[in-house]
Design an enzyme around this catalytic site. Sequence first.
Site, PDB file in Angstrom:
ATOM      1  N   GLY A   1      15.788   6.570   1.283  1.00 26.68           N
ATOM      2  CA  GLY A   1      14.994   6.324   0.087  1.00 26.68           C
ATOM      3  C   GLY A   1      14.786   4.848  -0.143  1.00 26.68           C
TER       4      GLY A   1
ATOM      5  N   GLY B   1      13.716   1.845  -3.371  1.00 30.27           N
ATOM      6  CA  GLY B   1      13.635   1.577  -4.800  1.00 30.27           C
ATOM      7  C   GLY B   1      13.470   0.097  -5.034  1.00 30.27           C
ATOM      8  N   GLY B   2      13.411  -0.277  -6.332  1.00 33.27           N
ATOM      9  CA  GLY B   2      13.279  -1.691  -6.652  1.00 33.27           C
ATOM     10  C   GLY B   2      14.468  -2.498  -6.195  1.00 33.27           C
ATOM     11  N   PHE B   3      15.609  -1.836  -6.010  1.00 34.30           N
ATOM     12  CA  PHE B   3      16.842  -2.503  -5.591  1.00 34.30           C
ATOM     13  C   PHE B   3      16.860  -2.787  -4.101  1.00 34.30           C
ATOM     14  CE2 PHE B   3      17.388   2.074  -5.507  1.00 34.30           C
ATOM     15  CZ  PHE B   3      17.755   2.278  -4.191  1.00 34.30           C
ATOM     16  N   GLY B   4      16.111  -1.995  -3.297  1.00 34.00           N
ATOM     17  CA  GLY B   4      16.155  -2.130  -1.852  1.00 34.00           C
ATOM     18  C   GLY B   4      15.982  -0.794  -1.166  1.00 34.00           C
TER      19      GLY B   4
ATOM     20  N   VAL C   1      17.876   2.553   1.084  1.00 33.78           N
ATOM     21  CA  VAL C   1      19.108   3.291   1.407  1.00 33.78           C
ATOM     22  C   VAL C   1      18.935   3.939   2.776  1.00 33.78           C
ATOM     23  CG1 VAL C   1      20.686   5.134   0.740  1.00 33.78           C
ATOM     24  CG2 VAL C   1      19.594   3.732  -1.027  1.00 33.78           C
TER      25      VAL C   1
ATOM     26  N   LYS D   1      23.330   1.224   1.096  1.00 32.33           N
ATOM     27  CA  LYS D   1      22.321   0.628   0.204  1.00 32.33           C
ATOM     28  C   LYS D   1      22.222  -0.859   0.505  1.00 32.33           C
ATOM     29  CE  LYS D   1      22.907   0.504  -4.413  1.00 32.33           C
ATOM     30  NZ  LYS D   1      22.857   1.011  -5.806  1.00 32.33           N
TER      31      LYS D   1
ATOM     32  N   ASP E   1      22.167   3.683 -17.058  1.00 31.41           N
ATOM     33  CA  ASP E   1      20.993   4.077 -16.279  1.00 31.41           C
ATOM     34  C   ASP E   1      21.156   5.500 -15.753  1.00 31.41           C
ATOM     35  OD1 ASP E   1      18.454   3.741 -15.238  1.00 31.41           O
ATOM     36  OD2 ASP E   1      19.155   2.835 -13.371  1.00 31.41           O
TER      37      ASP E   1
END
Length: 395
Positions: free
Chosen positions: A31, A33-36, A38, A60, A155
Amino acid sequence: MSNLKGLAHLRMSLDDIKSATNDFADNRILGRGGFGVVYAGQLPTTHRSACEPGTPVAVKRLNVNSHQGDKEFLKEILMLDSCKHKNLVYLIGFVSEDTERILVYKKEDNGSLDKHLGSTDLTWEQRLRICLGAARGLEYLHSSVGTEHRVLHCDLKSSNVLLDANFEAKISDFGLSKIGPKNMPHTFLATVPCGTLGYVDPEYAISGVLTKESDVYSFGVVLFEVLCGRLATVVKSKDEYEFLSRLVKKYYAEGKLDDIIFPGLVEQMKPGSRELFSNIAFRCLNQDRKLRPTMRTVVKELESALEHQLINLDDDEEIIGLSGSIGVYNGHELVTSLCFTTNKRKYGPFNPEADNRFSGSWDAGLFDGFYGRHGSYIDAVGCCLKAAARPKAQS
């Protein structure tokens, strides 16, 4: 990062992670996301940890340009190193080399809850058990991580609830979490609002005051996601969103909640189970945070909803057997699981079974149903008698 010196037992090498993910190959991506990103991987034989070599892992790899910087990276490591619960994700290790910031978790076989919301294969009983597991994990964060503090997740959403091979819930992603004092009923922190659209407590979004009740609101949204089989936010057009929380309040007030429950679930639900679940979920969304339930109350109500779903004997059904297991809790031997067998089916086990098991017969008679409460062990159980056989009141 000098603050990582006390975490040597979790440190991993970048070479190990490259080996685990085939050098971050695209076909290993789980996956984004804004974080990076996975990645899926397997622990290499060169790594020493509590997990065996070959253990499936989720890696991650943080984006250096994301909002999750060194502070959030360190916070998640410290949080998961100190918080241990079966309903929290398990952190295996981390990498901090040059600009690389990587977190390595035990991979959960069934991915995140949001991917299963619209699945007709996920039964009402499974959905109840998932919600109950997540509730226990959040209740632990609010009440049991320490004597003087609690963890506010900040969150909570269905994509941050992971599911293992048995669909046991694991709360994940602690990068935005906060630690607050525990010695007051309504712990609050003044902070810049954070979280995800559709899940954030409206009062927190307006005031910037974060409380444990803000987590409760987000959890209520997740409960209705599970009930309705859809995400909290649906994009209707470029600048228009439909929020599940608003939809739920409208249909709940009109007494038409069944109209938005996921197709096929209503037929599976026992009336008592549906009522208990929807009522506690709706209380979580109360506009006044002081009127929202604690997570301890949510856990107890979800336990009752599950018990109402599981226990409903037919008129010609009689209990014929009892079995279970014994475990040790705080130095005392206690019943840790129970199964009831009738002339038609087996109910249970309620709670995971321990090795020390027992069983016995039960004479057919007046039994009509049972109820109770359980957490780490069975702490209350009762029996119902058939109405016609109950003793008459004496005048």
